[in-house]
Every structure is written in C-alpha cells, then in structure tokens.
Write a protein that holds these residues in place. Sequence first.
Motif, PDB file in Angstrom:
ATOM      1  N   SER A 154       0.844  -1.195   0.000  1.00  0.00           N
ATOM      2  CA  SER A 154       0.000   0.000   0.000  1.00  0.00           C
ATOM      3  C   SER A 154       0.876   1.241   0.000  1.00  0.00           C
ATOM      4  O   SER A 154       1.805   1.359   0.807  1.00  0.00           O
ATOM      5  CB  SER A 154      -0.889   0.013   1.246  1.00  0.00           C
ATOM      6  OG  SER A 154      -1.358   1.334   1.490  1.00  0.00           O
ATOM      7  N   ALA A 155       0.570   2.180  -0.897  1.00  0.00           N
ATOM      8  CA  ALA A 155       1.339   3.428  -0.959  1.00  0.00           C
ATOM      9  C   ALA A 155       0.974   4.357   0.195  1.00  0.00           C
ATOM     10  O   ALA A 155       1.637   5.363   0.417  1.00  0.00           O
ATOM     11  CB  ALA A 155       1.093   4.132  -2.293  1.00  0.00           C
ATOM     12  N   LYS A 156      -0.071   4.006   0.937  1.00  0.00           N
ATOM     13  CA  LYS A 156      -0.491   4.857   2.055  1.00  0.00           C
ATOM     14  C   LYS A 156       0.053   4.352   3.389  1.00  0.00           C
ATOM     15  O   LYS A 156       0.420   5.133   4.261  1.00  0.00           O
ATOM     16  CB  LYS A 156      -2.024   4.889   2.108  1.00  0.00           C
ATOM     17  CG  LYS A 156      -2.572   5.946   3.034  1.00  0.00           C
ATOM     18  CD  LYS A 156      -4.088   5.955   3.012  1.00  0.00           C
ATOM     19  CE  LYS A 156      -4.630   6.665   4.238  1.00  0.00           C
ATOM     20  NZ  LYS A 156      -6.009   6.275   4.549  1.00  0.00           N
ATOM     21  N   THR A 157       0.089   3.015   3.563  1.00  0.00           N
ATOM     22  CA  THR A 157       0.476   2.453   4.862  1.00  0.00           C
ATOM     23  C   THR A 157       1.740   1.588   4.821  1.00  0.00           C
ATOM     24  O   THR A 157       2.277   1.233   5.871  1.00  0.00           O
ATOM     25  CB  THR A 157      -0.647   1.557   5.433  1.00  0.00           C
ATOM     26  OG1 THR A 157      -0.807   0.418   4.552  1.00  0.00           O
ATOM     27  CG2 THR A 157      -1.970   2.307   5.527  1.00  0.00           C
ATOM     28  N   GLY A 158       2.188   1.212   3.619  1.00  0.00           N
ATOM     29  CA  GLY A 158       3.339   0.324   3.518  1.00  0.00           C
ATOM     30  C   GLY A 158       3.014  -1.133   3.822  1.00  0.00           C
ATOM     31  O   GLY A 158       3.913  -1.981   3.795  1.00  0.00           O
ATOM     32  N   LEU A 159       1.759  -1.446   4.124  1.00  0.00           N
ATOM     33  CA  LEU A 159       1.399  -2.847   4.393  1.00  0.00           C
ATOM     34  C   LEU A 159       1.467  -3.666   3.097  1.00  0.00           C
ATOM     35  O   LEU A 159       1.126  -3.170   2.024  1.00  0.00           O
ATOM     36  CB  LEU A 159      -0.016  -2.942   4.977  1.00  0.00           C
ATOM     37  CG  LEU A 159      -0.183  -2.431   6.409  1.00  0.00           C
ATOM     38  CD1 LEU A 159      -1.657  -2.511   6.834  1.00  0.00           C
ATOM     39  CD2 LEU A 159       0.672  -3.239   7.390  1.00  0.00           C
ATOM     40  N   PRO A 186       9.203  -1.410   5.160  1.00  0.00           N
ATOM     41  CA  PRO A 186       8.567  -0.099   5.028  1.00  0.00           C
ATOM     42  C   PRO A 186       8.334   0.521   6.406  1.00  0.00           C
ATOM     43  O   PRO A 186       7.985  -0.188   7.358  1.00  0.00           O
ATOM     44  CB  PRO A 186       7.219  -0.411   4.355  1.00  0.00           C
ATOM     45  CG  PRO A 186       7.244  -1.883   4.030  1.00  0.00           C
ATOM     46  CD  PRO A 186       8.247  -2.501   4.959  1.00  0.00           C
ATOM     47  N   PHE A 234       6.031   3.666   7.700  1.00  0.00           N
ATOM     48  CA  PHE A 234       5.055   4.714   7.318  1.00  0.00           C
ATOM     49  C   PHE A 234       4.552   5.347   8.607  1.00  0.00           C
ATOM     50  O   PHE A 234       3.786   4.735   9.356  1.00  0.00           O
ATOM     51  CB  PHE A 234       3.915   4.103   6.475  1.00  0.00           C
ATOM     52  CG  PHE A 234       4.296   3.916   5.032  1.00  0.00           C
ATOM     53  CD1 PHE A 234       5.310   3.039   4.674  1.00  0.00           C
ATOM     54  CD2 PHE A 234       3.669   4.644   4.018  1.00  0.00           C
ATOM     55  CE1 PHE A 234       5.689   2.882   3.344  1.00  0.00           C
ATOM     56  CE2 PHE A 234       4.039   4.484   2.685  1.00  0.00           C
ATOM     57  CZ  PHE A 234       5.048   3.601   2.351  1.00  0.00           C
ATOM     58  N   ASN A 280       0.949   5.896  10.185  1.00  0.00           N
ATOM     59  CA  ASN A 280       0.105   4.731  10.487  1.00  0.00           C
ATOM     60  C   ASN A 280      -0.522   4.757  11.882  1.00  0.00           C
ATOM     61  O   ASN A 280      -1.689   4.387  12.035  1.00  0.00           O
ATOM     62  CB  ASN A 280       0.911   3.435  10.319  1.00  0.00           C
ATOM     63  CG  ASN A 280       1.039   3.019   8.859  1.00  0.00           C
ATOM     64  OD1 ASN A 280       0.553   3.722   7.966  1.00  0.00           O
ATOM     65  ND2 ASN A 280       1.683   1.900   8.615  1.00  0.00           N
TER      66      ASN A 280
END
Lengths: 328, 328
Positions: free
Chosen positions: A96-101, B75, B77, B80
Amino acid sequence: MPHDIHIVTEAELRDIVTLDLALVDVIERAFAALSEGGVVMPPVLSMDLPQANGEVDVKTAFIPGVESFAIKVSPGFFDNPKIGLPSLNGLMILFSAKTGLVEAVFLDNGYLTDLRTAAAGAVAARQLAPAQVETAGVIGAGVQARLQIEAAHLVRPFSRVLVHARDAEKARACAADLGQRLGVEAEAVADPAALVAKSQLVVTTTPAREPVLMADWLHPGLHITAMGSDQEGKCEIEPAALSRADVYVCDRGSQCAERGELRAALAAGLWDRGTPPELGDVILGRATGRQSESDVTICDLTGTGVQDTAIAAHVRARFPGAGTVIRA
Amino acid sequence: MPHDIHIVTEAELRDIVTLDLALVDVIERAFAALSEGGVVMPPVLSMDLPQANGEVDVKTAFIPGVESFAIKVSPGFFDNPKIGLPSLNGLMILFSAKTGLVEAVFLDNGYLTDLRTAAAGAVAARQLAPAQVETAGVIGAGVQARLQIEAAHLVRPFSRVLVHARDAEKARACAADLGQRLGVEAEAVADPAALVAKSQLVVTTTPAREPVLMADWLHPGLHITAMGSDQEGKCEIEPAALSRADVYVCDRGSQCAERGELRAALAAGLWDRGTPPELGDVILGRATGRQSESDVTICDLTGTGVQDTAIAAHVRARFPGAGTVIRA
C-alpha cells in the motif's frame, strides 16, 4: 494487526493477465509519470553472485496517485538450465502506498516482467515507429522475441514478420509461432542485414555483448527498439548508430547510461548530443519524436521500476480477489 | 516449472521462533562470515517517500555456505499510528542460493527483524561487555528496549535492570515487563546519567536525532550498544564518546559511516582512528576487543543484510514445514 494478503501464482496470473492495449496504456502512463516528476525510483539494487553464476536485481518505484507500489526481485541463475530449470525467476510484492502494508505477493517467476517489458516495446513503437509498418523484424528467438512482436502488432498491425537468430532452428520455430499467433506472413531470415533492410520496425531481444545490428544498416523510415541490454556489458546496437539516428530515446537516461545501448556509445565517445530524451518526454510532447516517415528512430529499453509498479497495481485493481488469501 | 513455496505468517513465526542462544549463535556466525570475506552484501536500497511520510529499506546478503539468501523489505510509514496501525511492517523473502528460486515468504511484519536486531545486541554484549554485569540499563522503552535487554540477559545474566525513557509512564511499564519476564530487579530511572553511572552495560534503543548518552557519562567498565541509529540523521551517542572509548566497533563500517553513530562523529571531525573494526573482526580475533574489565567499549549497530539472511535461513532449516505451501 493481521490483514489480508493475496498470494497469486504464475498459473493464476497467466489465466487473468495478458498482453493487451489496456496494459500498453498502463505502461505508457507510467512512463509519462516518470517524466512528469514526483516519481521516486531509486537506482536498481544489483547483486552479482559469481560463486553461483547468478545475479539478482531489485527494482521499485513509487508513482504519485497510484495506490500501491511494487518491489520486484529478479534472480538470474545461469546454471539452472543444466538441471532443467529456467535461468530467470522472481516475484513482485505489492505494498500500500499509504500504509506500507503488504497487499499482494505475485509469485510470477518473471511472467509480469515479461509482459511489462513487451508492453514498453509497444509504447516505443506507438510513439516512434512510422505510422505504416508492413514488415516487422526481430533479432532473437526467445520469449521476448515473441512477446515484443505481439506487442508491436497491437499498435502497428503489420502483415509480415521476419525473425533472425544465431540458431536457425529456433528462428524458424519462432517465426512459425508468430505467424500462427498473429495471422501474418512469417519467415526466418539468415542474414540480419537483409532483415533490417526489409523492415520498418525492428526489435532486438538478445543477450548480446557485441553488436548484432550495425550502424550501416540504418535506412530511412526505420524504427528500432533495443530491449536486450539490461546489464552492464551487454550491447546489441553498434554504438555509432545512436548518433546517426534522427531520434534516440531512453526509457530512463541514467539507467541507459549505465546498462543500456547508451553505455557503449558513451564509452566509445560516440554520443555527443548531451542528455538524451526519455520515452515519457516523448509521450508528454516535451521531446521531439519522429517528425517524418523517413526519420530513423531508436528506443533503448533497460526496464524500469515504474513498469513493475504499474503492472502490479493494474493486476491488483482489475483482479482484487485473485489468488489465495493469507491473513498475516 | 512450479515448485513449493512456504508462506509463513507473523503468528506462525511467533509460535516457532524465539530469542534464544541458538539464534544468537547464528547471528554471531553471520557477522564472522561478513568479516571473513566472500559475503556479497550490496548497500541498502533506501527509498524516501515524503509524500506518504514513509520510507522503505531493502537489505540483502549472500553468505557463502548458507543454502539460501534473504531479501528483506522494511517499510516505515509514520502516519500509520493515527489510523491504529504500526509504523513498521515488511517481509522477508528467502531464495535458494543455488537456483534463485523462491523458497519461502515470511510475512513477519518486522518480527524477524526485531529478533535478529536483538540477537546482534547479544553478540555485541558477549564479545565486548565486562564478564560481570550486575546492572544493565536501557534508554528507550519500546519493543527493542525489551528485546535488547532480554538478549543481553542471555549472555550476561545481570540481576538488575534500569530503564529510562522520555515518557516516564512508558519507562515504568517497560521496567515492570522486564522485571517479570527476566525475574530481576527492575526500576524506571528519571535521570539517564544516573542510569549510565549505575550500569556496566547500556543499550540505547531510541529514534533520537540528538544525543541521549553523553561522552562525560562514560566510566571504567562500561559497555554501550547503540542500536537506534539506522538512518542518516539519527544520533544517540554524543560524537566525542566514540574516540574516548577504548574500543569502538561497527557492525558494518561503511554503513555506520553513513547511518550509524560514526556518521555524526565523522561529520564533527571527532573520529581520527581510521577504519574502525567490525564486530566480525572481534569475533574472529582479528581486532582487539575489551582487554580489561575497566575498558570502555561501544558497539554501533545499524542492522545488516547478513543478519536477515542468517535468521531467515535458520528458520527455514529448523522449521522446513512451516506455513502454508503454495505451488507456484
């Protein structure tokens, strides 16, 4: 906090993702994004493993506005064929580009790389080849020879294809496959110079370290896509050809200078036009592409992380339920 | 050619892999291999993603004689926590060192990184701390504060632990956890200088960008493991401390010069002892470690790809049937 991760195999991917114009559009937008700015694309992480006769490349890119980003690992272990395994393998991981998950793991053994590489060839042909292509030629007879010609046919529906390879039998098999698949006249050609002379569009798809396409063979109205040079030391196009062409375009300038056709041209002092334009610049109209049917154009493709992120995010968006769901 | 790939989740890994002396030995051998030569460990691939308040690091290493190699993606982030997710995530992929085929995907969300980082702290303590440690101190109160102290206790079974953190409540909670877990006296301490004065072994586990441990606090018989600085800009130890110590050791010199405590010391012109020794050199007896109980020793840990390959290969070898098998 466990979340769902989709594990998608090569077989599952082959069932759902094919080379089509939708994919070509996705890859074209990725190159445009790369030139527009805002993309974060670190240099390729390369690991040479001489003890194992292998190498590993890691590519990635973050594209603003794309909801995910991919990290792709491409191992090449060149003793594998001796034990009945392909040299090239690998996988892509989508985050995910938002959370890195982690969102998905594509256990594609290089299939998505094959597709995004071929799609880049289609983008190059769409942007740079003459409007009318009657004959397309390919030097090489492997997976990419087939896929590149198939990709070019999506955007330039030629009626004849010529195939040259060092191994004449492989060239004949490749020509037969392509003729059947595309419904075009197809012929294996022993002389690569004759192949180039008869073609308006030529793709080179070899692992060559010495040129397989000579500068003297350039002729008015020719477009060349060179996609074989993706590692330092490889070279398919005679270096003098780059400056002799009316237009020479890189997928990524910094990469081509290190591992594309540009590397040998720079080393030989045969490139003197400064920073070459990138494919995305041509797509955006920021650089001049072909201006007449008689121009000679060359596109140098080394393979970029934006293509990986683009195809992986495309697969995820179109087939959100694909694969086995693991909660981790 | 489809082959079996093991997909192992964080929950499954937590069930089977814990911090123990076997793991410390594995990580110690990895550092030794790094100093012996033959290891291929490219520089970390780092991608800063300011638009997402995030960063991604990719680490890898090929260790001769180890049957697999890992590529780890981490990652971070940092928005989060606002939506109830941890900042740090990621996974490790294990490849055959002979064929490059994917063998396993550890969807560990950083758990194996936590363990191999703590195990490195145990290696540092085993190699460099005084033989007798009665009191261990930790600056920081997060996951690594707990794990580092637990790891140190495996090799230096101290009877008291002191915890300092900016947030006194977190320090108290961390001390309570450690006291219960290790069966030792445990106390939160408001003054970090007092913590260092009372301790023979101190671990710093913060994301600090300004020193949290001052050079003037060094005292005879002190060992410090600084493991928080793993990115450019971070700094836990006052730069003057490095040269004041009798022994300063890096996990990897080139990485510490870029992202460890050494970076700030070099920038301030406060390091003048040339190339510092690496932990593996000390393990192999090629560099001098602690020579007397009164020496002051500092070990700078930035986290290396050999640790990732070592722990992933260790898990694969000890638990070959773990996880869900996907044929791809």
